[in-house]
Design an enzyme around this catalytic site. Sequence first.
Site, PDB file in Angstrom:
ATOM      1  N   GLY A 106       0.812  -1.201   0.000  1.00  0.00           N
ATOM      2  CA  GLY A 106       0.000   0.000   0.000  1.00  0.00           C
ATOM      3  C   GLY A 106       0.846   1.251   0.000  1.00  0.00           C
ATOM      4  N   LYS A 116       5.870  -7.380   2.963  1.00  0.00           N
ATOM      5  CA  LYS A 116       5.609  -7.091   4.375  1.00  0.00           C
ATOM      6  C   LYS A 116       4.465  -7.974   4.861  1.00  0.00           C
ATOM      7  CE  LYS A 116       4.796  -2.644   3.978  1.00  0.00           C
ATOM      8  NZ  LYS A 116       4.693  -2.668   2.492  1.00  0.00           N
ATOM      9  N   HIS A 163       3.699   4.995   2.593  1.00  0.00           N
ATOM     10  CA  HIS A 163       4.917   4.708   3.352  1.00  0.00           C
ATOM     11  C   HIS A 163       6.160   5.263   2.664  1.00  0.00           C
ATOM     12  CE1 HIS A 163       2.338   2.181   5.684  1.00  0.00           C
ATOM     13  NE2 HIS A 163       2.116   1.344   4.680  1.00  0.00           N
ATOM     14  N   HIS A 170       0.341   1.474   9.902  1.00  0.00           N
ATOM     15  CA  HIS A 170      -0.953   1.901   9.367  1.00  0.00           C
ATOM     16  C   HIS A 170      -1.813   2.509  10.469  1.00  0.00           C
ATOM     17  CE1 HIS A 170       0.308  -1.542   6.765  1.00  0.00           C
ATOM     18  NE2 HIS A 170       0.050  -0.634   5.842  1.00  0.00           N
TER      19      HIS A 170
END
Length: 334
Positions: free
Chosen positions: A55, A106, A58, A220
């Site tokens: 996602g 991850k 980051h 997150h």
Amino acid sequence: MKKLINSPESVVADALRGMAAAHPGLRVEPEEGVVTRAADSARPAGRVAVLSGGGSGHEPLHAGFVGRGMLAAAVAGPVFTSPVPDTIARATRAVDTGAGVLHVVKNYTGDILNFTMAAEDCEDEGVKVEQVVVDDDVAVARTANGPGRRGTGATLFVEKIAGALAEEGAPLAEVAAVARKVNAHARSYGVALTSCTTPAKGSPNFSLGEDEIELGIGIHGEPGRERRKVMTAAQTAGAMLDAILDDLPEADGAPVILLVNGLGGTPPVELYIMRAEVQRVLDERGITVARSLVGSYVTSLDMAGCTLTLCRADDELLRLWDAPVDTPALRWGC
């Protein structure tokens, strides 16, 4: 919410268009979320490709680490959401030169599921794929069931060291083995001073009192181990290192590679204060810092706070860490 965006829906594509404009050494597909090296000659035939992704939110992880000595490709999903299997598979096929592709993933449920499906599709077409899962976050207990530990700062170490070995022409099995070795010897822990605000939600993901911090936070905004009153940098570093060192494998007094990582909303002056306090604690415990990196590399949008990552390192890992790297976010020896 005040953010320099056009719309919540276009954040990732718009950011990737900016990355393309800033870094002509990359080939960027903004709508697809795929970033590869621009020059075909950058990766000779028969050389292993290291690919990662997940996602967005980051940054500079992962697209900022595409380049010589590190990643061959990165796949960016929506903010805090895994890219889809079809896109991962297409990127994998695009960077395969016949020696296979290492997926660095991850440890989040969506990432594991989608990268696994993509790998199976590629293998059905004759592309060799190895998957290495990064699960370095000691804030999450190891259990027989459940998703397991989260992947955080050690992802950078895995991508750098595995990428260096791939650049040397090592076979896929060796590149995957060194990636797993790094993950096995790395541990991380995070602290949040504020929540992050996702563009789609437009408000903080969680709330902290003015005098509170969250220990063991996820990247997150997942809940941490505990909530405490604000502590000094020295106290915070001590608490973080207690958690890491209680879980870090001993390696005959091996030195460590250290990452002091900002989460997106922490100024460099505070990260360097944390670096000093970490050094003090490690000196007291007789642990040598062989290499260190300070900055915001594995972020959580605009969250204030930091993560610490330590990796026990032998001569092989230090040599590969020192190997030349030339990416938008990491560059030395070039």
